[in-house]
Design an enzyme around this catalytic site. Structure first.
Site, PDB file in Angstrom:
ATOM      1  N   HIS A 263      31.514  29.444 -21.273  1.00  0.00           N
ATOM      2  CA  HIS A 263      30.416  28.799 -21.721  1.00  0.00           C
ATOM      3  C   HIS A 263      30.286  30.104 -23.292  1.00  0.00           C
ATOM      4  O   HIS A 263      29.824  31.414 -22.435  1.00  0.00           O
ATOM      5  CB  HIS A 263      30.209  27.684 -21.278  1.00  0.00           C
ATOM      6  CG  HIS A 263      28.894  28.369 -20.682  1.00  0.00           C
ATOM      7  ND1 HIS A 263      27.425  28.395 -21.128  1.00  0.00           N
ATOM      8  CD2 HIS A 263      28.487  28.722 -18.549  1.00  0.00           C
ATOM      9  CE1 HIS A 263      26.582  29.129 -19.573  1.00  0.00           C
ATOM     10  NE2 HIS A 263      27.521  28.562 -19.223  1.00  0.00           N
ATOM     11  N   GLU A 308      27.595  23.444 -22.902  1.00  0.00           N
ATOM     12  CA  GLU A 308      27.622  23.522 -21.028  1.00  0.00           C
ATOM     13  C   GLU A 308      26.832  23.606 -20.815  1.00  0.00           C
ATOM     14  O   GLU A 308      25.845  22.802 -19.942  1.00  0.00           O
ATOM     15  CB  GLU A 308      27.713  24.685 -20.911  1.00  0.00           C
ATOM     16  CG  GLU A 308      28.985  24.945 -19.141  1.00  0.00           C
ATOM     17  CD  GLU A 308      27.600  25.758 -18.777  1.00  0.00           C
ATOM     18  OE1 GLU A 308      27.915  25.371 -17.346  1.00  0.00           O
ATOM     19  OE2 GLU A 308      26.418  26.260 -18.403  1.00  0.00           O
TER      20      GLU A 308
END
Ligand SMILES: *[C@@H]1O[C@H](CO)[C@@H](O)[C@H](O)[C@H]1NC(C)=O
Ligand SMILES: *[C@@H]1O[C@H](CO)[C@@H](O)[C@H](O)[C@H]1NC(C)=O
Ligand SMILES: *[C@@H]1O[C@H](CO)[C@@H](O)[C@H](O)[C@H]1NC(C)=O
Length: 491
Positions: A263, A308
């Protein structure tokens, strides 16, 4: 220096033709600590230039995306196909919070996630004391509000035991303008909590002050004094667009794709260098190595996920929107989130799917046998981007070096900087990841097809339910891992 487009193109055409065959040893040798560090230096610079973070909905994320995009397209474009996947999510941020006491002076106060705004100038109103119940929780049950008329008032409530959102919901029903909540443990070193996106529109604004101050005001009110207080919350919740960045090798069978994900966003509190600059940097270096070689039997697809930290939003968006036949082509997923913790353990994920072991084995073997690290196989948790891939039955693995004390005391804090990396761990993990990806790029022999009976997540209602369940687990997991100021708890 200005270079004409033509000569630049010619330069790339000459210098970028891959002539060498891909091997595991070559990609391992290509991964260098100084380059991993250089990428992280850039991510830290980007955070510094953009208010200290690279979080969803804020300019530091967009700048991080531009940074990776420039690599993928301008530098590696001859060998990689790159696209951006946009999606929307609810952004939340408290821009200012202020609590002033009866003397008109500001006191120490912190906000909660998804704190609703007061009018711009704040509210000044009589303070209404409420009874403390440290067993059931104070003012979180409807019966505790019987006969309480909070109309036009700020309500003083003690924190603890039950969900804060419940207290704020009932305060709203009782007509309150806001809540001044005091902590249940002395001192000012207390953490925040989330009121949760699901409660938007149902709560009153709140400011969280120290126990010592709140109980002193409560005592004065009990003694019969009339006090007023001031609460100002300047917050926003709004839908903001954000992006996943996906880049894959041009070479390789499009029906057999190996995916690697990390992420690219961080939390609002700091620059996010270990979480997850580390994985993002590793993917960049692996991509930079792979572009030099030919002989890819299978395609390798790199994903930098967005949002995320807001609940695996980008990766879940990707897996949910992947048509069945495209999902079938994703043969393996590797997740790299926090792979350079300063006091690392070396977890190699291996879950229930019999295919997982085929990706876990090369990671484990390289770490323990070549790099001399104490690697351990571990089941998947629920708090990173592998969740969407497990849900659709794709065999998966990945690496993780720990979040929170003792492995990463700077988890989700301002101090998650270049100083917060164990370079030997990051380098070993990136090399292991490069080898494992190269292995599957050359052969997926033995890797079973996607298990389509794992979870039925295809119905719209089921999808939403699944998402909310995972989002909740994600909150819990974050709470369990967290060591300091950014607890995702609700109490
Ligand atoms: C995001 O929201 C905007 C504004 O509502 C809309 O125009 C856009 O299509 C949305 N994007 C996606 C990917 O849903
Ligand atoms: C697929 O997953 C389900 C649920 O976890 C399991 O019961 C089943 O044995 C799996 N099938 C295969 C072929 O691995
Ligand atoms: C978090 O910790 C609690 C209490 O130890 C436990 O019941 C819960 O399952 C944990 N949640 C996750 C997602 O690990």
């Amino acid at each position: 220096m200005k270079v004409s487009t033509l000569s630049l193109a010619a330069f790339f055409a000459v210098s970028c033709i891959a002539t060498e065959e891909l091997t595991l040893d070559k990609v391992e040798a290509d991964i260098k600590t100084e380059n991993l560090r250089n990428n992280l230096w850039h991510l830290q610079r980007i955070a510094k230039e953009n208010g200290g973070n690279r979080a969803f909905g804020l300019p530091g994320y967009k700048a991080s995306l531009d940074f990776v995009y420039e690599r993928a397209v301008a530098r590696f474009g001859k060998h990689m196909d790159t696209w951006i996947q946009p999606f929307n999510h609810t952004f939340e941020q408290t821009r200012k919070l202020e609590v002033k006491g009866p003397d008109g002076k500001p006191v120490h106060a912190i906000t909660l996630l998804y704190n609703p705004a007061t009018p711009l100038e704040g509210v000044t109103a009589p303070l209404l004391n409420t009874p403390v119940d440290d067993t059931l929780g104070s003012m979180c049950l409807p019966e505790q509000w019987t006969g309480v008329d909070a109309t036009g008032k700020l309500v003083l409530i003690k924190r603890g035991v039950c969900a804060i959102a419940d207290k704020l919901k009932l305060a709203r029903k009782a007509g309150a303008l806001g809540v001044v909540m005091y902590h249940n443990i002395p001192g000012t070193d207390y953490g925040s909590a989330t009121l949760s996106a699901a409660n938007i529109g149902q709560l009153v604004p709140v400011g969280l002050i120290p126990l010592e101050i709140g109980s002193a005001w409560a005592a004065r009110l009990v003694a019969g004094e009339k006090l007023s207080a001031h609460l100002l919350v300047d917050s926003v919740f709004e839908t903001r667009e954000t992006w996943n960045l996906i880049s894959e090798t041009k070479e390789g069978d499009p029906n057999n794709v190996v995916m690697l994900g990390a992420h690219l966003d961080g939390v609002q509190a700091g620059p996010g260098i270990n979480d997850d600059g580390s994985g993002s940097s590793a993917l960049l270096e692996i991509m930079g190595s792979f572009k030099k070689y030919k002989g890819f039997k299978n395609k390798v697809r790199f994903a930098w996920w967005g949002a995320e930290e807001s609940g695996l939003v980008g990766s879940l968006y990707y897996t949910k929107n992947l048509p069945e036949e495209e999902a079938d082509k994703v043969r393996f997923y590797f997740n790299y989130d926090m792979i350079g913790s300063p006091f690392p353990f070396f977890r190699v994920y291996q879950g229930q799917n019999p295919g997982d072991a085929l990706g876990a084995a090369p990671l484990y073997e390289y770490l323990s046998e070549t790099a001399g690290k104490p690697a351990e196989l571990a089941p998947f948790g629920t708090s990173s981007d592998y969740v969407g891939f497990l849900n659709i039955g794709v065999p998966s693995s990945g690496l993780f070096t720990g979040a929170g004390a003792p492995t990463d005391p700077c988890y989700h804090l301002k101090c998650d900087t270049l100083e917060n990396i164990d370079w030997s761990a990051l380098t070993a993990n990136a090399k292991a990841a490069a080898r494992a990806a190269a292995k599957f790029a050359l052969s997926l022999e033995g890797v079973p097809p996607r298990n389509k009976t794992t979870v039925n997540v295809r119905g719209r209602a089921a999808l939403l339910g699944q998402f909310q369940r995972w989002a909740k687990i994600e909150d819990e997991a974050e709470h369990n891992h967290s060591c300091a100021h950014k607890h995702q708890n609700v109490v």
